[in-house]
Design a protein around this motif. Structure first.
Motif, PDB file in Angstrom:
ATOM      1  N   ALA A  71       0.834  -1.209   0.000  1.00  0.00           N
ATOM      2  CA  ALA A  71       0.000   0.000   0.000  1.00  0.00           C
ATOM      3  C   ALA A  71       0.867   1.256   0.000  1.00  0.00           C
ATOM      4  O   ALA A  71       0.596   2.217  -0.749  1.00  0.00           O
ATOM      5  N   VAL A  72       1.914   1.268   0.836  1.00  0.00           N
ATOM      6  CA  VAL A  72       2.834   2.414   0.872  1.00  0.00           C
ATOM      7  C   VAL A  72       3.552   2.551  -0.464  1.00  0.00           C
ATOM      8  O   VAL A  72       3.711   3.656  -0.999  1.00  0.00           O
ATOM      9  N   LEU A  73       3.979   1.424  -1.022  1.00  0.00           N
ATOM     10  CA  LEU A  73       4.667   1.431  -2.313  1.00  0.00           C
ATOM     11  C   LEU A  73       3.769   1.989  -3.413  1.00  0.00           C
ATOM     12  O   LEU A  73       4.207   2.809  -4.232  1.00  0.00           O
ATOM     13  N   GLU A  74       2.514   1.563  -3.442  1.00  0.00           N
ATOM     14  CA  GLU A  74       1.592   2.036  -4.482  1.00  0.00           C
ATOM     15  C   GLU A  74       1.355   3.540  -4.385  1.00  0.00           C
ATOM     16  O   GLU A  74       1.226   4.225  -5.405  1.00  0.00           O
ATOM     17  N   GLU A  75       1.318   4.058  -3.161  1.00  0.00           N
ATOM     18  CA  GLU A  75       1.203   5.512  -2.969  1.00  0.00           C
ATOM     19  C   GLU A  75       2.426   6.218  -3.557  1.00  0.00           C
ATOM     20  O   GLU A  75       2.314   7.265  -4.206  1.00  0.00           O
ATOM     21  N   LYS A  76       3.590   5.639  -3.306  1.00  0.00           N
ATOM     22  CA  LYS A  76       4.841   6.213  -3.803  1.00  0.00           C
ATOM     23  C   LYS A  76       4.878   6.202  -5.337  1.00  0.00           C
ATOM     24  O   LYS A  76       5.288   7.185  -5.967  1.00  0.00           O
ATOM     25  N   ILE A  77       4.451   5.089  -5.920  1.00  0.00           N
ATOM     26  CA  ILE A  77       4.427   4.960  -7.382  1.00  0.00           C
ATOM     27  C   ILE A  77       3.508   6.011  -7.995  1.00  0.00           C
ATOM     28  O   ILE A  77       3.856   6.662  -8.992  1.00  0.00           O
ATOM     29  N   LYS A  79       2.416   8.906  -6.561  1.00  0.00           N
ATOM     30  CA  LYS A  79       2.896  10.262  -6.269  1.00  0.00           C
ATOM     31  C   LYS A  79       4.042  10.660  -7.181  1.00  0.00           C
ATOM     32  O   LYS A  79       4.099  11.795  -7.671  1.00  0.00           O
ATOM     33  N   GLU A  80       4.976   9.738  -7.421  1.00  0.00           N
ATOM     34  CA  GLU A  80       6.168  10.058  -8.207  1.00  0.00           C
ATOM     35  C   GLU A  80       6.039   9.668  -9.686  1.00  0.00           C
ATOM     36  O   GLU A  80       6.981   9.813 -10.445  1.00  0.00           O
ATOM     37  N   GLU A  81       4.844   9.154 -10.033  1.00  0.00           N
ATOM     38  CA  GLU A  81       4.561   8.782 -11.426  1.00  0.00           C
ATOM     39  C   GLU A  81       5.633   7.828 -11.984  1.00  0.00           C
ATOM     40  O   GLU A  81       6.196   8.059 -13.055  1.00  0.00           O
TER      41      GLU A  81
END
Length: 206
Positions: A71-77, A79-81
């Motif tokens: 979940a944290v990784l998907e947010e990062k992906i 956010k940073e496109e």
């Protein structure tokens, strides 16, 4: 504390960030993917290691069994496109192996949590292209004190690298790199203890 519970604060630990950056640099320097290769990170957590490899691989698939980490990784992906990143909630030991073959599979501080080393090496071999690479970064053999605050830990106390090298060879890999690249330092009751981390890179036989 479970990995799901640790996920939100994982990237705030400067030592975790530092070791990911150093191991990523070692992998990149040795393999030199040059935007041409497809990578797969096993036990990716929040994707710290892949983050430092993001400018070097064509695509990166990141897999973990922790819903919180993914979940944290998907947010990062988002956010940073990071459009060339693909996050998977996946247990490589029990779930169906991806059909896609990868040029490089890499993992950091995950192997010592996997009881069946032979089985996971077989799984890695299944998804790596002939001539591709397997990069294992983990604890050198230790006395068991590394997880002393985890009474329910039932993994490996690091690895004897000679024995691990032999296992890689038995599963179709030729070890081409085997070095200590980092040290985790802990202080308990004013006693400082170092835990070396190695990086072992095996090339899959063609």
């Amino acid at each position: 504390m479970s990995f799901d519970q640790q996920a939100q604060d994982w990237d705030k630990d400067p030592k975790k960030v530092e070791r990911a950056e150093i191991i990523a640099r070692e992998i990149n320097d040795f393999i030199q993917p040059n935007h041409k290769l497809d990578g797969f990170e096993f036990g990716c957590g929040t994707g710290l290691l892949s983050y430092y490899l993001k400018d070097h691989f064509k695509t990166i698939t990141l897999a973990d069994t922790s819903k919180g980490m993914i979940a944290v990784l998907e947010e990062k992906i988002k956010k940073e496109e990071l459009h060339h990143f693909n996050a998977l909630l996946l247990d490589l030991l029990t779930d169906r192996v991806p059909q896609k073959k990868y040029d490089v599979v890499y993992t950091l501080m995950t192997m010592h949590h996997i009881l069946d080393t032979e089985k996971i090496l077989q799984k890695f071999s299944d998804i790596i292209k002939p001539g591709g690479y397997l990069c294992l970064a983990d604890l050198d053999k230790e006395d068991g004190s590394f997880h002393s605050q985890m009474p329910d830990f039932n993994g490996h106390f690091g690895f004897n690298r000679a024995e691990l090298s032999k296992l890689l060879k038995q599963n179709g890999f030729q070890v081409e790199y085997n070095e200590i690249c980092y040290e985790i330092v802990r202080i308990k009751e004013d006693v400082k203890k170092s835990y070396p981390l190695f990086l072992m890179i095996g090339k899959k036989m063609e």
